[in-house]
Design a protein around this motif. Structure first.
Motif, mmCIF file in Angstrom:
data_model
loop_
_atom_site.group_PDB
_atom_site.id
_atom_site.type_symbol
_atom_site.label_atom_id
_atom_site.label_comp_id
_atom_site.label_asym_id
_atom_site.label_seq_id
_atom_site.Cartn_x
_atom_site.Cartn_y
_atom_site.Cartn_z
ATOM 1 N N VAL A 137 0.871 -1.168 0.000
ATOM 2 C CA VAL A 137 0.000 0.000 0.000
ATOM 3 C C VAL A 137 0.907 1.216 0.000
ATOM 4 C CG1 VAL A 137 -1.751 1.298 1.286
ATOM 5 C CG2 VAL A 137 -1.840 -1.206 1.234
ATOM 6 N N GLY A 138 0.619 2.161 -0.868
ATOM 7 C CA GLY A 138 1.420 3.377 -0.935
ATOM 8 C C GLY A 138 0.566 4.614 -0.789
ATOM 9 N N ILE A 139 1.113 5.611 -0.127
ATOM 10 C CA ILE A 139 0.462 6.913 -0.028
ATOM 11 C C ILE A 139 1.401 7.947 -0.627
ATOM 12 C CG2 ILE A 139 -0.465 8.718 1.476
ATOM 13 C CD1 ILE A 139 -1.137 6.545 3.520
ATOM 14 N N GLU A 140 0.865 8.745 -1.539
ATOM 15 C CA GLU A 140 1.633 9.806 -2.193
ATOM 16 C C GLU A 140 0.696 10.982 -2.423
ATOM 17 O OE1 GLU A 140 3.928 12.389 -3.746
ATOM 18 O OE2 GLU A 140 4.861 10.534 -3.070
ATOM 19 N N GLN A 141 1.196 12.168 -2.166
ATOM 20 C CA GLN A 141 0.375 13.368 -2.299
ATOM 21 C C GLN A 141 0.171 13.791 -3.750
ATOM 22 O OE1 GLN A 141 1.158 16.310 0.597
ATOM 23 N NE2 GLN A 141 0.215 17.952 -0.554
ATOM 24 N N LEU A 142 1.177 13.656 -4.593
ATOM 25 C CA LEU A 142 1.116 14.153 -5.967
ATOM 26 C C LEU A 142 0.320 13.209 -6.875
ATOM 27 C CD1 LEU A 142 4.838 15.266 -6.349
ATOM 28 C CD2 LEU A 142 2.858 16.712 -5.844
ATOM 29 N N LYS A 143 -0.694 13.762 -7.516
ATOM 30 C CA LYS A 143 -1.569 12.952 -8.376
ATOM 31 C C LYS A 143 -0.800 12.321 -9.533
ATOM 32 C CE LYS A 143 -5.986 13.112 -10.733
ATOM 33 N NZ LYS A 143 -7.178 13.896 -11.035
ATOM 34 N N ASN A 144 0.074 13.099 -10.186
ATOM 35 C CA ASN A 144 0.815 12.531 -11.321
ATOM 36 C C ASN A 144 1.783 11.446 -10.870
ATOM 37 O OD1 ASN A 144 2.460 14.468 -10.083
ATOM 38 N ND2 ASN A 144 3.407 15.124 -12.004
ATOM 39 N N ALA A 145 2.300 11.555 -9.650
ATOM 40 C CA ALA A 145 3.173 10.502 -9.118
ATOM 41 C C ALA A 145 2.378 9.226 -8.871
ATOM 42 C CB ALA A 145 3.844 10.975 -7.828
ATOM 43 N N CYS A 146 1.143 9.352 -8.411
ATOM 44 C CA CYS A 146 0.306 8.165 -8.156
ATOM 45 C C CYS A 146 0.072 7.366 -9.429
ATOM 46 C CB CYS A 146 -1.023 8.577 -7.522
ATOM 47 S SG CYS A 146 -0.838 9.128 -5.811
ATOM 48 N N ALA A 147 -0.092 8.053 -10.544
ATOM 49 C CA ALA A 147 -0.278 7.354 -11.828
ATOM 50 C C ALA A 147 0.986 6.567 -12.189
ATOM 51 C CB ALA A 147 -0.629 8.355 -12.927
ATOM 52 N N ILE A 148 2.158 7.150 -11.942
ATOM 53 C CA ILE A 148 3.429 6.461 -12.218
ATOM 54 C C ILE A 148 3.590 5.251 -11.289
ATOM 55 C CG2 ILE A 148 5.955 6.716 -12.143
ATOM 56 C CD1 ILE A 148 4.979 8.453 -14.335
ATOM 57 N N ILE A 149 3.274 5.442 -10.001
ATOM 58 C CA ILE A 149 3.376 4.338 -9.036
ATOM 59 C C ILE A 149 2.487 3.178 -9.482
ATOM 60 C CG2 ILE A 149 2.897 3.594 -6.668
ATOM 61 C CD1 ILE A 149 3.426 6.579 -5.847
ATOM 62 N N GLU A 150 1.246 3.494 -9.807
ATOM 63 C CA GLU A 150 0.288 2.469 -10.239
ATOM 64 C C GLU A 150 0.841 1.696 -11.441
ATOM 65 O OE1 GLU A 150 -3.950 1.041 -10.156
ATOM 66 O OE2 GLU A 150 -3.310 2.808 -9.047
ATOM 67 N N GLU A 151 1.381 2.417 -12.409
ATOM 68 C CA GLU A 151 1.950 1.768 -13.602
ATOM 69 C C GLU A 151 3.152 0.891 -13.227
ATOM 70 O OE1 GLU A 151 4.108 3.161 -17.755
ATOM 71 O OE2 GLU A 151 2.645 4.511 -16.819
ATOM 72 N N ASN A 152 4.041 1.415 -12.400
ATOM 73 C CA ASN A 152 5.226 0.644 -11.996
ATOM 74 C C ASN A 152 4.839 -0.607 -11.218
ATOM 75 O OD1 ASN A 152 7.176 2.287 -13.195
ATOM 76 N ND2 ASN A 152 7.358 3.597 -11.397
ATOM 77 N N TRP A 153 3.927 -0.470 -10.270
ATOM 78 C CA TRP A 153 3.539 -1.618 -9.451
ATOM 79 C C TRP A 153 2.767 -2.647 -10.264
ATOM 80 C CZ3 TRP A 153 1.898 0.770 -4.078
ATOM 81 C CH2 TRP A 153 3.025 1.373 -3.500
ATOM 82 N N ARG A 154 1.978 -2.206 -11.209
ATOM 83 C CA ARG A 154 1.246 -3.154 -12.061
ATOM 84 C C ARG A 154 2.236 -4.022 -12.834
ATOM 85 N NH1 ARG A 154 -2.208 0.092 -14.033
ATOM 86 N NH2 ARG A 154 -3.871 -0.514 -12.639
ATOM 87 N N LYS A 155 3.337 -3.420 -13.297
ATOM 88 C CA LYS A 155 4.359 -4.182 -14.037
ATOM 89 C C LYS A 155 5.079 -5.184 -13.146
ATOM 90 C CE LYS A 155 7.029 -1.038 -15.773
ATOM 91 N NZ LYS A 155 7.948 -0.176 -16.542
ATOM 92 N N MET A 156 5.218 -4.885 -11.866
ATOM 93 C CA MET A 156 5.996 -5.732 -10.952
ATOM 94 C C MET A 156 5.171 -6.817 -10.265
ATOM 95 S SD MET A 156 8.883 -4.467 -11.455
ATOM 96 C CE MET A 156 9.105 -3.086 -12.553
#
Length: 178
Positions: free
Chosen positions: A64-83
């Motif tokens: 579970v990750g918490i991040e304030q920046l909306k554009n960063a959340c999209a990158i996190i989601e993409e990275n974690w989906r790949k992993m």
């Protein structure tokens, strides 16, 4: 950016976040290597999600990750989906960390990684909130990344500072439940 297993992660353009250096990331995962498989992991101030992504690569059951920046959340989601592999789960929460932590009450995490902006005033209130909401498993551990220039680890009610490690300008403070 590359992580465990030479996997490539997407990063945010510009210098919106300060990713954990490879040296600190490698040290953290060496310290926690026997406790990652099948763990529940909380990544606070997740940035581009490199720590959570590596936890997934190394067998964490849930991140579970918490991040304030909306554009960063999209990158996190993409990275974690790949992993993520079959049987692994992840969730990315966008918002202010202090307002999002209470929503996790009732959940317990084996490992918590906390890497706020070094000059922020988040360390003490976030560590206190983790203790107050009992988010850390009794045998779990928190690692808070910091710069000695901006913050000094303190004792937190219900948490014990077990050790600190220094890696150039970055340091890790480890906390456990008392």
């Amino acid at each position: 950016m590359r992580i465990y297993g030479n996997r490539q992660l997407k990063t945010l353009p510009g210098e919106t976040t300060r990713p954990t250096t490879g040296r600190v990331r490698e040290a953290l995962f060496n310290i926690w290597q026997g406790a990652i498989a099948d763990s529940r992991w909380l990544d606070l101030c997740a940035g581009n999600g490199s720590i959570g992504a590596e936890a997934l690569c190394r067998g964490a059951r849930e991140v579970v990750g918490i991040e304030q920046l909306k554009n960063a959340c999209a990158i996190i989601e993409e990275n974690w989906r790949k992993m993520a592999q079959a049987g692994q789960h992840f969730q990315v929460i966008q918002g202010n960390i202090l307002s999002q932590l209470p929503k996790l009450q009732g959940q317990v995490f084996d490992r918590i990684y906390f890497d706020p902006p070094y000059a922020s005033e988040l360390y003490d209130p976030v560590l206190s909130a983790i203790a107050d909401f009992q988010l850390l498993h009794p045998q779990g551990e928190i690692a808070a990344e910091y710069s000695r220039q901006f913050w000094k680890p303190i004792e937190i009610p219900q948490l014990s500072l077990s050790r600190t490690k220094h890696y150039g300008h970055s340091s890790l403070a480890f906390y456990q439940v008392k």
